[in-house]
Design a protein around this motif. Structure first.
Motif, PDB file in Angstrom:
ATOM      1  N   GLY A  32      10.924 -58.972   6.480  1.00 54.07           N
ATOM      2  CA  GLY A  32      11.114 -58.116   5.309  1.00 54.07           C
ATOM      3  C   GLY A  32       9.868 -57.978   4.461  1.00 54.07           C
ATOM      4  O   GLY A  32       9.929 -57.470   3.343  1.00 54.07           O
ATOM      5  N   GLU A  33       8.740 -58.446   5.000  1.00 55.33           N
ATOM      6  CA  GLU A  33       7.463 -58.298   4.314  1.00 55.33           C
ATOM      7  C   GLU A  33       6.495 -57.582   5.243  1.00 55.33           C
ATOM      8  O   GLU A  33       6.524 -57.784   6.465  1.00 55.33           O
ATOM      9  N   PHE A  34       5.634 -56.759   4.646  1.00 58.61           N
ATOM     10  CA  PHE A  34       4.693 -55.996   5.456  1.00 58.61           C
ATOM     11  C   PHE A  34       3.498 -55.634   4.586  1.00 58.61           C
ATOM     12  O   PHE A  34       3.659 -55.201   3.441  1.00 58.61           O
ATOM     13  N   GLU A  35       2.299 -55.851   5.127  1.00 56.74           N
ATOM     14  CA  GLU A  35       1.094 -55.467   4.395  1.00 56.74           C
ATOM     15  C   GLU A  35       0.806 -53.996   4.691  1.00 56.74           C
ATOM     16  O   GLU A  35       0.458 -53.637   5.818  1.00 56.74           O
ATOM     17  N   THR A  36       0.980 -53.178   3.688  1.00 59.75           N
ATOM     18  CA  THR A  36       0.855 -51.733   3.865  1.00 59.75           C
ATOM     19  C   THR A  36      -0.503 -51.359   4.449  1.00 59.75           C
ATOM     20  O   THR A  36      -1.545 -51.844   4.005  1.00 59.75           O
ATOM     21  N   VAL A  37      -0.464 -50.503   5.457  1.00 61.69           N
ATOM     22  CA  VAL A  37      -1.687 -50.060   6.135  1.00 61.69           C
ATOM     23  C   VAL A  37      -2.539 -49.249   5.158  1.00 61.69           C
ATOM     24  O   VAL A  37      -2.023 -48.419   4.399  1.00 61.69           O
ATOM     25  N   GLN A  38      -3.827 -49.498   5.183  1.00 62.71           N
ATOM     26  CA  GLN A  38      -4.725 -48.754   4.304  1.00 62.71           C
ATOM     27  C   GLN A  38      -4.866 -47.316   4.796  1.00 62.71           C
ATOM     28  O   GLN A  38      -5.202 -47.077   5.953  1.00 62.71           O
ATOM     29  N   THR A  39      -4.603 -46.410   3.909  1.00 62.64           N
ATOM     30  CA  THR A  39      -4.759 -44.990   4.219  1.00 62.64           C
ATOM     31  C   THR A  39      -5.673 -44.356   3.175  1.00 62.64           C
ATOM     32  O   THR A  39      -5.688 -44.770   2.020  1.00 62.64           O
ATOM     33  N   ALA A  40      -6.427 -43.347   3.601  1.00 61.66           N
ATOM     34  CA  ALA A  40      -7.322 -42.640   2.688  1.00 61.66           C
ATOM     35  C   ALA A  40      -6.542 -41.577   1.932  1.00 61.66           C
ATOM     36  O   ALA A  40      -5.499 -41.108   2.397  1.00 61.66           O
ATOM     37  N   PRO A  41      -7.023 -41.164   0.751  1.00 58.66           N
ATOM     38  CA  PRO A  41      -6.309 -40.142  -0.019  1.00 58.66           C
ATOM     39  C   PRO A  41      -6.026 -38.870   0.769  1.00 58.66           C
ATOM     40  O   PRO A  41      -4.993 -38.231   0.573  1.00 58.66           O
ATOM     41  N   ASP A  42      -6.934 -38.510   1.704  1.00 55.46           N
ATOM     42  CA  ASP A  42      -6.763 -37.259   2.435  1.00 55.46           C
ATOM     43  C   ASP A  42      -6.007 -37.430   3.750  1.00 55.46           C
ATOM     44  O   ASP A  42      -5.778 -36.459   4.469  1.00 55.46           O
ATOM     45  N   ASP A  43      -5.589 -38.646   4.064  1.00 55.01           N
ATOM     46  CA  ASP A  43      -4.760 -38.835   5.262  1.00 55.01           C
ATOM     47  C   ASP A  43      -3.408 -38.149   5.049  1.00 55.01           C
ATOM     48  O   ASP A  43      -2.897 -38.099   3.927  1.00 55.01           O
ATOM     49  N   THR A  44      -2.826 -37.669   6.131  1.00 54.78           N
ATOM     50  CA  THR A  44      -1.562 -36.942   6.026  1.00 54.78           C
ATOM     51  C   THR A  44      -0.396 -37.908   5.813  1.00 54.78           C
ATOM     52  O   THR A  44      -0.191 -38.817   6.621  1.00 54.78           O
TER      53      THR A  44
END
Length: 511
Positions: A158-170
């Motif tokens: 129930g825990e997950f380290e959110t994947v890093q996404t760039a502002p312009d990623d869809t």
């Protein structure tokens, strides 16, 4: 890093026990929504789905929707929400067109056999690899259509380290309604969607004791997604889910849950007012914000609502391609009924002609928009993107005028405009006039083929309860109240008008 899932995660950290979702007798706290979303993210990663992959979601307004939506975002993947009324062939098209690797699909009901359609669409698709069933029976671990959501989540952390996404990623691909040709997927970035939720949140005042927001607009649609779910989660409101709109049930739910914020399309407001006037209904006393979008609101409906509810409707404007909010009648500024207000913070609007040249003054002209809310483009369709985007501006296909204060008013869709005998006729103008007649409850005007005039004007009308007005009588009245080239020569009375899942009148079906 910028990830749209922050609207849930931040609220789950700040108010873990605060109610995030209300559905029937269930009251689900922010911590639970976030935990299940993290399980979904872990599930996707274990199935080889991650950053940049597409995941489709076909689900009405049920708790499953935020579970999956934010789980996909946490995994760094892109959510592809699907209209729940799609048939199998259409589902297959959307899966292939978006390159979806997985489909989360509600099992459905006898009235909405979504599981059956979704399974058939999945099997007919070329590249979709995983099919997860969202059971109609809560917590069911088996389904006749495939792998149950809950069985798939069994054992997932129930825990997950959110994947890093760039502002312009869809973040999201929202499909347009496809009024011409095949539906196209508007690619919206994390920045597009997050900024639209932030600006919407700051634009509407919050209730002193916390907001309760009724989510009856489909969450698969951009209006419900941004203005209700994402904005609601950011302001730590309780979002009350209603899978299908019914005017009486909506009013009752507003009273029961103490709803403070309602967002709807004009036909929803019309239906609630019709219900109140025809049968009477207990009025919600907690409502302090009412917003409308998705289509132009008849001025008569705006006036009736304010007289009946004691608050005005704030009318705004947007499209899937604009995340969706582009303009609004905003608090702190005068409200002008019948307009879509002024551009929201960080967004510009102007009027243009068919050659993209700017039109000064009142117009009319086609609305063009630029700002943080404009899509990246249509997924896999660079030519279609080039047709509507230039130098950061997006042309909407909507005709509007602009007054001296900078308020815009939609005249009509460019494709809905009627050309009768060489004269331009705007259906919305005629609909507004028709609805001032006491016998007219709702009207939709379209052009029909005519040998000599090119197009003739036809009105589809729902009478007010008890009215027996005839076609000849209404045409005679229209002749007295409209210019000779404008008034409808044909009137057809109906008990109902065809509408989309979001409540827009389907003029293409009427045509």
């Amino acid at each position: 890093m910028l990830n749209l899932s922050i609207v849930l995660e931040d609220s789950a950290r700040a108010t873990p026990d605060g109610t995030a979702v209300v559905f029937g007798d269930m009251r689900l706290p922010y911590s639970l929504i976030d935990t299940v979303a993290s399980q979904v993210a872990n599930l996707l990663v274990t199935r080889g789905i991650g950053k940049g992959d597409k995941v489709a979601l076909a689900c009405p307004n049920l708790p499953y929707f935020p579970f999956v939506y934010f789980g996909v975002l946490k995994a760094g993947a892109t959510v592809v929400p699907l209209n729940v009324l799609l048939q199998s062939r259409e589902i297959s098209y959307h899966l292939d067109d978006s390159d979806a690797k997985a489909l989360f699909c509600f099992e459905g009901t006898p009235e909405l056999p979504l599981g059956e359609r979704g399974r058939a669409g999945f099997e007919a698709s070329e590249g979709c690899e995983h099919f997860f069933v969202l059971p109609a029976t809560p917590l069911a671990t088996e389904s006749q259509y495939g792998e149950s959501f809950w069985a798939a989540l069994d054992g997932m952390p129930g825990e997950f380290e959110t994947v890093q996404t760039a502002p312009d990623d869809t973040a999201v691909i929202l499909y347009t309604s496809g009024t011409t040709g095949q539906p196209k997927g508007a690619e919206l970035s994390h920045q597009n969607m997050l900024m639209n939720a932030v600006v919407s949140d700051e634009m509407f005042p919050s209730a002193a004791d916390g907001d309760v927001m009724l989510a009856v607009l489909p969450l698969f649609h951009s209006f419900g997604q941004t203005v209700v779910m994402n904005t609601g989660f950011r302001r730590r409101a309780a979002v009350v889910l209603m899978p299908r709109f019914d005017p009486g049930e909506a009013l009752a739910l507003m009273v029961k849950e103490g709803v403070t914020f309602f967002a709807g399309v004009p036909t929803m407001y019309w239906a609630m007012l019709t219900k109140i006037h025809a049968e009477g209904a207990t009025m919600p006393t907690t409502l302090n914000v009412a917003v409308a979008g998705g289509a132009s609101s008849p001025v008569e409906v705006l006036r009736d609502f304010e007289q009946t509810f004691g608050i005005g409707i704030l009318e705004g404007y947007g499209l899937s391609e604009t995340s969706p909010v582009a303009s609004f009648n905003q608090f702190g500024r005068p409200t002008k009924p019948g307009t879509i207000g002024t551009p929201i913070w960080g967004v510009e609007m102007k009027l243009i002609d068919s050659d993209w040249k700017t039109i000064d003054g009142e117009g009319p002209g086609e609305v063009a928009i630029r700002g943080h809310n404009i899509m990246k483009g249509y997924y896999g369709r660079p030519e279609a993107t080039d047709e509507v985007m230039r130098d950061g501006w997006f042309r909407t296909g909507d005709l509007a005028t602009r007054d001296a204060d900078g308020y815009y008013a939609i005249v009509d869709r460019t494709k809905d405009m009627i050309i009768r005998g060489g004269f331009n006729v705007y259906p919305r103008e005629l609909e507004e006039v028709l609805m001032t007649h006491e016998a007219v409850s709702l009207a939709a005007v379209v052009g029909v083929s005519h040998e000599s005039h090119g197009e003739e004007i036809k009105a589809y009308v729902i009478r007010t309860p008890g009215s027996e007005i005839t076609e000849d009588e209404l045409i005679a009245w229209a002749r007295e109240n409209m210019a000779a080239y404008k008034y409808p020569r044909i009137v057809e009375f109906r008990d109902a008008l065809p509408m989309t899942a979001t409540g827009k009148i389907l003029k293409r079906e009427l045509r």
